[in-house]
Design an enzyme around this catalytic site. Sequence first.
Site, PDB file in Angstrom:
ATOM      1  N   CYS A 145       0.825  -1.214   0.000  1.00 27.54           N
ATOM      2  CA  CYS A 145       0.000   0.000   0.000  1.00 27.54           C
ATOM      3  C   CYS A 145       0.855   1.258   0.000  1.00 27.54           C
ATOM      4  CB  CYS A 145      -0.927  -0.047   1.215  1.00 27.54           C
ATOM      5  SG  CYS A 145      -1.757   1.494   1.543  1.00 27.54           S
ATOM      6  N   TYR A 183      -8.628  -3.348 -11.770  1.00 27.92           N
ATOM      7  CA  TYR A 183      -8.525  -1.964 -11.332  1.00 27.92           C
ATOM      8  C   TYR A 183      -7.114  -1.411 -11.312  1.00 27.92           C
ATOM      9  CZ  TYR A 183      -7.814  -2.155  -6.129  1.00 27.92           C
ATOM     10  OH  TYR A 183      -7.356  -2.273  -4.853  1.00 27.92           O
ATOM     11  N   LYS A 224      -0.236   5.403  -6.037  1.00 25.33           N
ATOM     12  CA  LYS A 224      -1.295   5.380  -7.054  1.00 25.33           C
ATOM     13  C   LYS A 224      -2.225   6.591  -6.914  1.00 25.33           C
ATOM     14  CE  LYS A 224      -5.082   3.964  -6.037  1.00 25.33           C
ATOM     15  NZ  LYS A 224      -5.662   2.640  -6.018  1.00 25.33           N
ATOM     16  N   HIS A 229     -26.483  20.482  -0.275  1.00 26.96           N
ATOM     17  CA  HIS A 229     -26.514  21.091  -1.595  1.00 26.96           C
ATOM     18  C   HIS A 229     -25.428  22.147  -1.707  1.00 26.96           C
ATOM     19  CE1 HIS A 229     -28.381  21.978  -5.393  1.00 26.96           C
ATOM     20  NE2 HIS A 229     -28.417  23.270  -5.090  1.00 26.96           N
ATOM     21  N   GLU A 278      -6.544   1.991 -13.388  1.00 23.03           N
ATOM     22  CA  GLU A 278      -6.077   3.160 -12.633  1.00 23.03           C
ATOM     23  C   GLU A 278      -4.751   3.670 -13.199  1.00 23.03           C
ATOM     24  OE1 GLU A 278      -7.996   2.393  -8.195  1.00 23.03           O
ATOM     25  OE2 GLU A 278      -5.973   1.720  -8.574  1.00 23.03           O
ATOM     26  N   GLU A 333     -25.643  14.233  -2.670  1.00 26.17           N
ATOM     27  CA  GLU A 333     -27.066  14.493  -2.417  1.00 26.17           C
ATOM     28  C   GLU A 333     -27.968  13.745  -3.394  1.00 26.17           C
ATOM     29  OE1 GLU A 333     -28.689  18.441  -3.223  1.00 26.17           O
ATOM     30  OE2 GLU A 333     -26.991  18.881  -4.533  1.00 26.17           O
TER      31      GLU A 333
END
Length: 660
Positions: free
Chosen positions: A222, A363, A230, A635, A367, A640
């Site tokens: 990681c 992925y 990444k 908002h 990516e 939302e």
Amino acid sequence: PGRARSDTEALAHPPPPPPPSRAPKSAGPVKVGAVPNRRLGGVHSEPMATLPGRRARLSSPGTSRLSSEAREELRRRLQGLIEDNRVMIFSKSYCPHSTRVKELFSSLGVEYNILELDQIDDGANVQEVLSEITNQKTVPNIFVNKVHMGGCDRTFQAHQSGLLQKLLQKESTYDYDLIVIGGGSGGLACAQEAAILGKKVMVLDFVVPSPQGTSWGLGGTCVNVGCIPKKLMHQAALLGQALKDSRKFGWEYNQQVKHNWEIMTEAIQNHIGSLNWSYGLSLREKSVAYVNSYGEFVERHKIKATNRKGQETYYTAAKFVIATGARPRYLGIQGDKEYCITSDDLFSLPYCPGKTLVVGASYVALECAGFLAGVGLDVTVMVRSILLRGFDQEMAEKVGSYMEQHGVKFLRKFIPVMVQQLEKGSPGKLKVVAKSTEGPETIEGVYNTVLLAVGREPSTRKIGLEKIGVKISEKSGKILVNDIEQTNVPHVYAVGDVLEGKLELTPVAIQAGKLLARRLFGGHSEKCNYINVPTTVFTPLEYGCCGLSEEKAIEIHKKENLEVYHTLFWPLEWTVAGRDNNTCYAKIICNKVDNNRVIGFHILGPNAGEVTQGFAAAMKCGLTKQLLDGTIGIHPTCGEVFTTLEITKSSGLDITQKGC
Ligand code: FAD
Ligand code: NA7
């Protein structure tokens, strides 16, 4: 009073647990000690414990129905119980001699573990194998600090002569309470938690250089070659997009804008260096011994640690956690290891990769392709079958089509068969020959860099697991564990990317590692919950999700029981910037027969990870469509949109946005 620990905890993959009443429950201190493996031996003379009408039968060795493999496996399990417990009593719940022995240890305030042979399915087999180990056919059959005491009479004799007390006093002969092999996300979390709980802990972390010679510091995938670099490179790409957007918001600049790979990489590597340093510091602060060596099992409780110079040191521990993670896979075609790079090399590549072919479509591949294109490179993705296997395919296709519209080329249904160097250099030039997966067609292309992202191989095949009998899946190489991350060898556990059938994500490894340490050493019982784990794919159009894909939801719950609500949306930030309308997308999958519970959450849009995180917590709490409708939105945000979802997929109504 002594404390009887559950034997189901000590036995990996045990038979169904006996009724809870079997073990006398009482509080008791006691730190487990152990002495070197010795056996007093001798035949014990107590009669086999029986109840009228419940005579336990011992199959005679000659007529045993146990296969030699099953016998070996059982012998290992028993050996594990004997080695892992300060006092191990093989008993029968109704046997008065067994009861006397339990009472003796309780009166001494000693913790003991019991296996009641009459309450487990394979009790007769256990008794048979025990008699082979100890030459004693009867119960109770008692071990103290790995020394075979014998039965009830001998234990009482040893108590009278003081031998029992001597044996109990022996300190652990292991160097450590816990050795963790692998100092990545899961290993570090587990080691530090165990140390916080007062245990003597060692972590071994060693990076075998990639075929291109890349290696890195403490912290695992990681930090060094995964999530961290990444996401930072993705951020570099997002900033490029923001620069373009900024002109629409009034920013004027005349300098030619171009990206400098070396500056980006150096800055990211500096940040990673500081993280490596802080991990080392944190281990020191918690008194965890860190050894920069490659660990491999040589005996059940012993590992060999080999450092960079080839020097070997041996360490022993009562318990082990395997957290060795995974490394990129290669294709096994001509030229791949010589000329191709993987994600292990990309993030510290000292030169700009130039025109790049990315092989693979999961992925990691998408990516990397996304941020390479985002910093201005010519990028092609070679896809063998589908995009983002395992993810919701509607979302995956939208991720891909956004990338395609923004300059990434896709070569679908092709696999490379040969990579040839045309020119050396930094970068050089490579010719790639690929063949169609659907017919005889072959194609060729010339690239500066070929990045392989075709999956990851768990680091389990060269760590001596076969020597101690830890089972792995032959196909995947991943370690098989039960729901408490315990392997079939009771004192050996595993967390993180090495686990079969679990998610390969940093927070999952951390959570599993931390909870494992708490269960082993802190008296906790909480297990790692692998359900509803959120994740995000950091492609140019980010994709966040939690729960089931639509395909999986249909497979599990049937289409007629589901309602899917969805909409396209246009983030406010994209409007003035003139970016694509009707591209971002939100979808929830609800289970109609369970109060419209949200079982799948999917979003394609900016900051998808930030949006998904909070909804994942809501899903943990049992989020329903009604609860979402009752939630007031913030908002103007992207999140939302989930509070106002009205259109069902089944209605077929148009979801394109006409205005802003
Ligand atoms: P690792 O972190 O891989 O640690 C294992 C360590 O053990 C390594 O340091 C290894 O060198 C060492 N080791 C191996 N064998 C031995 C041995 N015999 N002796 C001593 N040491 C040994 N996850 C996310 O959650 N979010 C993301 O955005 C994300 N992005 C990713 C991007 C990429 C390109 C990749 C490759 C992965 C990404 N992941 C992401 C996955 C994440 O990195 C892993 O799930 C996580 O690192 C697994 O942790 P682990 O502890 O199982 O193993
Ligand atoms: P994955 O998720 O295992 O995906 C591997 C990808 O590579 C997938 O698209 C495969 O296509 C493709 N692939 C596999 N073998 C080949 C060959 N021989 N030729 C061409 N393409 C191939 O691996 P990732 O590295 O992306 O991610 C693994 C984990 O690491 C991930 O969960 C992260 O947590 C970190 P397929 O769909 O099988 O046809």
